[in-house]
Design a protein around this motif. Structure first.
Motif, PDB file in Angstrom:
ATOM      1  N   CYS A 102     -37.056  32.551 -24.698  1.00  0.00           N
ATOM      2  CA  CYS A 102     -38.301  32.291 -23.972  1.00  0.00           C
ATOM      3  C   CYS A 102     -39.021  31.078 -24.543  1.00  0.00           C
ATOM      4  O   CYS A 102     -39.499  30.229 -23.799  1.00  0.00           O
ATOM      5  CB  CYS A 102     -39.194  33.520 -24.007  1.00  0.00           C
ATOM      6  N   VAL A 103     -39.068  30.975 -25.853  1.00  0.00           N
ATOM      7  CA  VAL A 103     -39.700  29.806 -26.469  1.00  0.00           C
ATOM      8  C   VAL A 103     -38.896  28.548 -26.129  1.00  0.00           C
ATOM      9  O   VAL A 103     -39.465  27.504 -25.807  1.00  0.00           O
ATOM     10  CB  VAL A 103     -39.848  29.979 -27.996  1.00  0.00           C
ATOM     11  N   GLN A 104     -37.569  28.657 -26.169  1.00  0.00           N
ATOM     12  CA  GLN A 104     -36.722  27.505 -25.833  1.00  0.00           C
ATOM     13  C   GLN A 104     -36.953  27.061 -24.391  1.00  0.00           C
ATOM     14  O   GLN A 104     -37.031  25.868 -24.114  1.00  0.00           O
ATOM     15  CB  GLN A 104     -35.243  27.853 -26.032  1.00  0.00           C
ATOM     16  N   GLU A 109     -44.090  23.217 -25.733  1.00  0.00           N
ATOM     17  CA  GLU A 109     -45.458  23.410 -25.264  1.00  0.00           C
ATOM     18  C   GLU A 109     -46.081  24.695 -25.799  1.00  0.00           C
ATOM     19  O   GLU A 109     -47.270  24.738 -26.082  1.00  0.00           O
ATOM     20  CB  GLU A 109     -45.523  23.451 -23.723  1.00  0.00           C
ATOM     21  N   ILE A 110     -45.268  25.754 -25.933  1.00  0.00           N
ATOM     22  CA  ILE A 110     -45.852  27.045 -26.288  1.00  0.00           C
ATOM     23  C   ILE A 110     -46.499  27.044 -27.674  1.00  0.00           C
ATOM     24  O   ILE A 110     -47.562  27.650 -27.838  1.00  0.00           O
ATOM     25  CB  ILE A 110     -44.848  28.208 -26.100  1.00  0.00           C
ATOM     26  N   PRO A 111     -45.945  26.377 -28.696  1.00  0.00           N
ATOM     27  CA  PRO A 111     -46.677  26.349 -29.970  1.00  0.00           C
ATOM     28  C   PRO A 111     -48.076  25.737 -29.828  1.00  0.00           C
ATOM     29  O   PRO A 111     -49.021  26.199 -30.470  1.00  0.00           O
ATOM     30  CB  PRO A 111     -45.785  25.509 -30.884  1.00  0.00           C
ATOM     31  N   GLY A 112     -48.224  24.744 -28.972  1.00  0.00           N
ATOM     32  CA  GLY A 112     -49.534  24.153 -28.741  1.00  0.00           C
ATOM     33  C   GLY A 112     -50.484  25.126 -28.065  1.00  0.00           C
ATOM     34  O   GLY A 112     -51.671  25.187 -28.389  1.00  0.00           O
ATOM     35  N   VAL A 113     -49.961  25.891 -27.121  1.00  0.00           N
ATOM     36  CA  VAL A 113     -50.780  26.898 -26.442  1.00  0.00           C
ATOM     37  C   VAL A 113     -51.191  27.980 -27.439  1.00  0.00           C
ATOM     38  O   VAL A 113     -52.346  28.403 -27.482  1.00  0.00           O
ATOM     39  CB  VAL A 113     -50.035  27.508 -25.231  1.00  0.00           C
ATOM     40  N   ALA A 171     -37.445  25.313 -31.479  1.00  0.00           N
ATOM     41  CA  ALA A 171     -38.033  24.460 -30.435  1.00  0.00           C
ATOM     42  C   ALA A 171     -38.240  23.032 -30.937  1.00  0.00           C
ATOM     43  O   ALA A 171     -38.104  22.081 -30.179  1.00  0.00           O
ATOM     44  CB  ALA A 171     -39.354  25.045 -29.947  1.00  0.00           C
ATOM     45  N   SER A 172     -38.526  22.887 -32.235  1.00  0.00           N
ATOM     46  CA  SER A 172     -38.748  21.546 -32.790  1.00  0.00           C
ATOM     47  C   SER A 172     -37.450  20.861 -33.204  1.00  0.00           C
ATOM     48  O   SER A 172     -37.449  19.691 -33.576  1.00  0.00           O
ATOM     49  CB  SER A 172     -39.684  21.625 -33.996  1.00  0.00           C
TER      50      SER A 172
END
Length: 196
Positions: A102-104, A109-113, A171-172
């Motif tokens: 899901c994170v992938q 964007e999700i870490p920023g959210v 993700a990074s």
């Protein structure tokens, strides 16, 4: 015809989904700091009142984005659970896979959210509520494999912290998605076995 008349009229739900897609795109391209309701209106080609009608505040928009992410994560997990056997290993694999995938899928964007959610007590509570629901779901899925049929809170919160950290690293690009899933799988199995 005026510009307003040339615009395609969308239903309220279609407009809502369009605004959410634009918000994710804006975060991806410019970061969470750039996501304001005014900037979202500009990017979506609508007036500010249209965006304010859907989200009311910037905090409200971030809460909806996180809710959308959480729903996607739950759908991935539920779908995978329906296709897998009822064993500790299968369930651990599903939880690890669904979380990282899901994170992938959401990208960086999700870490920023998530960081934006930590910015105010209201948004922090939104995040905490979703985390509590996720932990309750994992407890229900994994507790049957613990000797006494229960799992303590601390290891479940540690598992969630590991899931967030490993997913962010994947993700990074710091580690691969496969490495994140494997490590999280090991943490989950170990957690349940230690509670036995």
């Amino acid at each position: 015809m005026s510009t307003a008349e040339k615009r395609t009229r969308l239903s309220r739900e279609e407009r809502h989904q369009q605004l959410l897609q634009m918000a994710w795109q804006l975060i991806r391209e410019e970061g969470t700091d750039a996501l304001t309701l005014g900037r979202l209106a500009e990017k979506a080609g609508v007036t500010k009142p249209v965006v304010y009608d859907h989200f009311a505040t910037r905090s409200g928009l971030f809460a909806v984005l996180y809710q959308q992410y959480d729903q996607r994560q739950n759908a991935l997990m539920d779908d995978a659970l329906a296709r897998n056997e009822n064993s500790l290993q299968a369930r651990a694999q599903v939880i690890a896979g669904a979380y990282v995938d899901c994170v992938q899928q959401q990208g960086r964007e999700i870490p920023g959210v998530i960081a934006a959610l930590a910015g105010t007590p209201e948004l922090e509570q939104v995040k905490r509520d979703y985390e509590t629901d996720f932990i309750a779901k994992c407890r229900a899925l994994l507790a049957p494999f613990a000797t006494h049929g229960t799992l303590a809170d601390a290891p479940l919160w540690a598992m969630l912290g590991a899931a967030e950290s490993l997913s962010r690293a994947a993700a990074s690009g710091a580690i691969s998605a496969g490495q994140a899933k494997d490590e999280l799988y090991g943490i989950i199995v170990s957690m349940v076995k230690r509670s036995a």
